[in-house]
Design an enzyme around this catalytic site. Sequence first.
Site, short mmCIF file in Angstrom:
data_model
loop_
_atom_site.label_atom_id
_atom_site.label_comp_id
_atom_site.label_asym_id
_atom_site.label_seq_id
_atom_site.Cartn_x
_atom_site.Cartn_y
_atom_site.Cartn_z
N ASP A 1 40.55 -81.22 -26.92
CA ASP A 1 41.24 -81.47 -28.19
C ASP A 1 42.61 -80.81 -28.21
O ASP A 1 42.88 -79.87 -27.46
CB ASP A 1 40.44 -80.87 -29.35
N ASP A 2 43.42 -81.27 -29.12
CA ASP A 2 44.69 -80.62 -29.53
C ASP A 2 45.88 -80.87 -28.59
O ASP A 2 46.97 -80.37 -28.86
CB ASP A 2 44.54 -79.10 -29.73
N HIS B 1 46.76 -82.69 -36.98
CA HIS B 1 45.63 -81.77 -37.01
C HIS B 1 45.22 -81.45 -38.44
O HIS B 1 44.89 -80.31 -38.78
CB HIS B 1 45.90 -80.49 -36.22
N TYR C 1 38.10 -79.75 -36.68
CA TYR C 1 37.00 -78.89 -37.17
C TYR C 1 35.69 -79.67 -37.33
O TYR C 1 34.73 -79.17 -37.90
CB TYR C 1 37.38 -78.19 -38.49
N HIS D 1 39.95 -77.09 -25.25
CA HIS D 1 41.30 -77.40 -25.73
C HIS D 1 42.25 -77.28 -24.54
O HIS D 1 42.35 -76.20 -23.96
CB HIS D 1 41.68 -76.43 -26.85
NI NI Z 1 41.54 -79.45 -32.99
#
Ligand code: NI
Length: 234
Positions: free
Chosen positions: A45-46, A100, A137, A185
Amino acid sequence: MRKKCLLIILLMALPALCLAKSEAVPAEGGARIPAGEKYVALTFDDGPRRGTTDRLLDGLKERKASATFFLIGQQIEANADLVVRMAEEGHQIGNHTWSHQRLDGVAPEAAVQEVERTEAALEALLSGGEYWLRPPYGQVAEGAVFRVPLVKWCVDPRDWESRDAEKVAQAILECVEPNSIILLHDIYPTSVDAALRVVDQLQEEGYWFVTVEELLWLNGVTPEAGRMYRTGWG
Ligand code: NI
């Protein structure tokens, strides 16, 4: 246990809206990956983030491992080459909202916009496809419906907290099992190191690293069937 893990993934979407979108075609990977093996899915993620995502892609390529990337929309343009590379190298690309944004704390229209803006950026860059959603989340507003499957995880080494490759790798290796979906991540160098260590170790143990879509397919769960699950989060 294996099925339970898949159910925790919680693929969920509104069937009526799904009809408006072309059917998701199961990954071709289902054909090239041998059946009856142990599978695991790494998810990141991210990202994308230059300097870490590209090093991760190099490492995955070297190991012939596939992964799934849930991208932040506003980071796509500056890293378009990395996103194209992910697609070309057989990774699954998903949506992690535009900025996000927590999807359980905003008006439904804002949530939809966060998701659709990233979808549009991906559609413009890549040819078609369906971009599954991992909400930041893991949260969505109660009753919210999305037209793509939502993907959660079942192994969370909290890589953002320790930023320690050894600890992160250990945390994964301690609780991984066939069909685990691992949350990492790709914006932290330590997470890239941990991921590649985990690939090395688990490949030695006979695991295959596949995308989330492939994982479902290999377990006989098509995206269409996945959409039938409406079990909520938890
Ligand atoms: Ni995230």
